[in-house]
Write an enzyme that holds these catalytic residues in place. Structure first.
Site, PDB file in Angstrom:
ATOM      1  N   HIS A  90      -2.208   1.136  -7.416  1.00 63.95           N
ATOM      2  CA  HIS A  90      -1.366   0.499  -6.406  1.00 63.95           C
ATOM      3  C   HIS A  90      -1.082  -0.961  -6.757  1.00 63.95           C
ATOM      4  O   HIS A  90      -0.019  -1.489  -6.434  1.00 63.95           O
ATOM      5  CB  HIS A  90      -2.039   0.532  -5.029  1.00 63.95           C
ATOM      6  CG  HIS A  90      -2.262   1.908  -4.503  1.00 63.95           C
ATOM      7  ND1 HIS A  90      -3.459   2.306  -3.932  1.00 63.95           N
ATOM      8  CD2 HIS A  90      -1.459   2.988  -4.471  1.00 63.95           C
ATOM      9  CE1 HIS A  90      -3.366   3.575  -3.559  1.00 63.95           C
ATOM     10  NE2 HIS A  90      -2.170   4.008  -3.877  1.00 63.95           N
ATOM     11  N   HIS A 115      -5.322  -9.644  -5.305  1.00 63.21           N
ATOM     12  CA  HIS A 115      -4.427  -8.663  -5.907  1.00 63.21           C
ATOM     13  C   HIS A 115      -2.987  -9.153  -5.820  1.00 63.21           C
ATOM     14  O   HIS A 115      -2.704 -10.180  -5.201  1.00 63.21           O
ATOM     15  CB  HIS A 115      -4.595  -7.288  -5.250  1.00 63.21           C
ATOM     16  CG  HIS A 115      -4.216  -7.261  -3.808  1.00 63.21           C
ATOM     17  ND1 HIS A 115      -5.128  -7.464  -2.789  1.00 63.21           N
ATOM     18  CD2 HIS A 115      -3.027  -7.080  -3.193  1.00 63.21           C
ATOM     19  CE1 HIS A 115      -4.514  -7.398  -1.626  1.00 63.21           C
ATOM     20  NE2 HIS A 115      -3.229  -7.170  -1.838  1.00 63.21           N
ATOM     21  N   HIS A 117       1.505  -8.380  -5.725  1.00 67.44           N
ATOM     22  CA  HIS A 117       2.641  -7.538  -5.333  1.00 67.44           C
ATOM     23  C   HIS A 117       3.906  -8.055  -6.003  1.00 67.44           C
ATOM     24  O   HIS A 117       4.143  -9.273  -6.050  1.00 67.44           O
ATOM     25  CB  HIS A 117       2.828  -7.554  -3.813  1.00 67.44           C
ATOM     26  CG  HIS A 117       1.702  -6.949  -3.048  1.00 67.44           C
ATOM     27  ND1 HIS A 117       1.620  -5.600  -2.757  1.00 67.44           N
ATOM     28  CD2 HIS A 117       0.579  -7.512  -2.520  1.00 67.44           C
ATOM     29  CE1 HIS A 117       0.514  -5.358  -2.079  1.00 67.44           C
ATOM     30  NE2 HIS A 117      -0.139  -6.498  -1.913  1.00 67.44           N
ATOM     31  N   THR A 202      -1.448  -5.069   4.516  1.00 70.44           N
ATOM     32  CA  THR A 202      -0.127  -4.531   4.164  1.00 70.44           C
ATOM     33  C   THR A 202      -0.212  -3.179   3.476  1.00 70.44           C
ATOM     34  O   THR A 202       0.801  -2.669   2.995  1.00 70.44           O
ATOM     35  CB  THR A 202       0.641  -5.513   3.255  1.00 70.44           C
ATOM     36  OG1 THR A 202      -0.059  -5.631   1.998  1.00 70.44           O
ATOM     37  CG2 THR A 202       0.774  -6.875   3.919  1.00 70.44           C
TER      38      THR A 202
END
Length: 250
Positions: A90, A115, A117, A202
């Site tokens: 992901h 992380h 995005h 999210t």
């Protein structure tokens, strides 16, 4: 003989219950495209229903009316290195040793992981950025606080990203040790003015009650660095959610 059979049945029943309990821990798969895309998350698993029913969901566009406030400076305690850089299918995730803590609104939150995005999930005044980093924190009561940092393309190479990309896990399920010295808050911009609002995670289960801290000023990364992240993660941003009258403090 009868007692033995009863004992066997009891053991079997316990085994079945434990097995069912283990199965419940494995939630449904989710993703960013096709039948696993964000618009279907709430239907994939009962545990994900907040993704559809929640009223304070993230990400949002930090636009329109904002409330000026005398926000306290965030205190950063940073003495723990990054340990692993992993690919969970992901996102690309950086894990840290214990020791990175923020003091925010009178509470201590420990850094759990960072992380990325691509493109950004949150927007600022309608602007979508090339990439967004989330530094996920948790306090002793189990409450989350997430720091969001935006990235914009520049000629300069981002030193922190450069260190991480030396050990980038290109394949799903791969996890590499971070050999270079990368500390918890090295990625943050020098100017730490921020917006804050209540939101959610999210990704499923889209848990609400999350304190969001979005830095106003982006950090820079080179075109090649941003492309390296995009190539591996693809498009992994959840669409914007309704603000629903939430206050945004700045």
């Amino acid at each position: 003989m009868q007692k033995t059979m009863i004992y066997i049945l009891i053991v079997a029943a316990i085994a079945i219950m434990l097995s069912e309990g283990e199965q419940k821990k494995h939630n449904a798969q989710w993703g960013y495209k096709g039948d696993l895309a964000p618009e279907y998350w709430a239907k994939l698993d009962k545990e994900y229903e907040m993704c559809e029913k929640g009223k304070n969901q993230s990400p949002i566009d930090i636009a329109g009316q904002k409330t000026e406030a005398s926000l306290e400076y965030i205190t950063f305690y940073d003495d723990a290195r990054a340990t692993t850089f992993s690919n969970n299918g992901h996102t690309l995730k950086v894990s840290f040793a214990r020791g990175n803590i923020i003091d925010f609104q009178g509470k201590d939150y420990s850094l759990v992981q960072m992380h990325f995005h691509t493109p950004s999930e949150n927007r600022i005044d309608g602007i979508s950025y090339e990439m967004e980093a989330h530094l996920v924190h948790k306090n002793k009561d189990g409450d989350f606080a997430v720091i969001a940092v935006m990235f914009e393309e520049a000629e300069d190479t981002n030193i922190v990203l450069n260190k991480l990309l030396r050990n980038v896990p290109e394949e799903k399920g791969e996890s590499n040790s971070v050999r270079a010295d990368v500390y918890g808050y090295d990625i943050l911009p020098e100017d730490k003015e921020y917006y804050t609002f209540d939101g959610s995670l999210t990704t499923p289960p889209c848990t609400e009650g999350v304190k969001w801290i979005v830095f106003k000023n982006p950090v820079k990364a080179s075109k090649n660095q941003l492309e390296d992240f995009r190539t591996i993660m693809k498009k992994n941003n959840r669409p914007l959610q309704d603000r629903n009258g939430r206050y945004i403090l700045e």
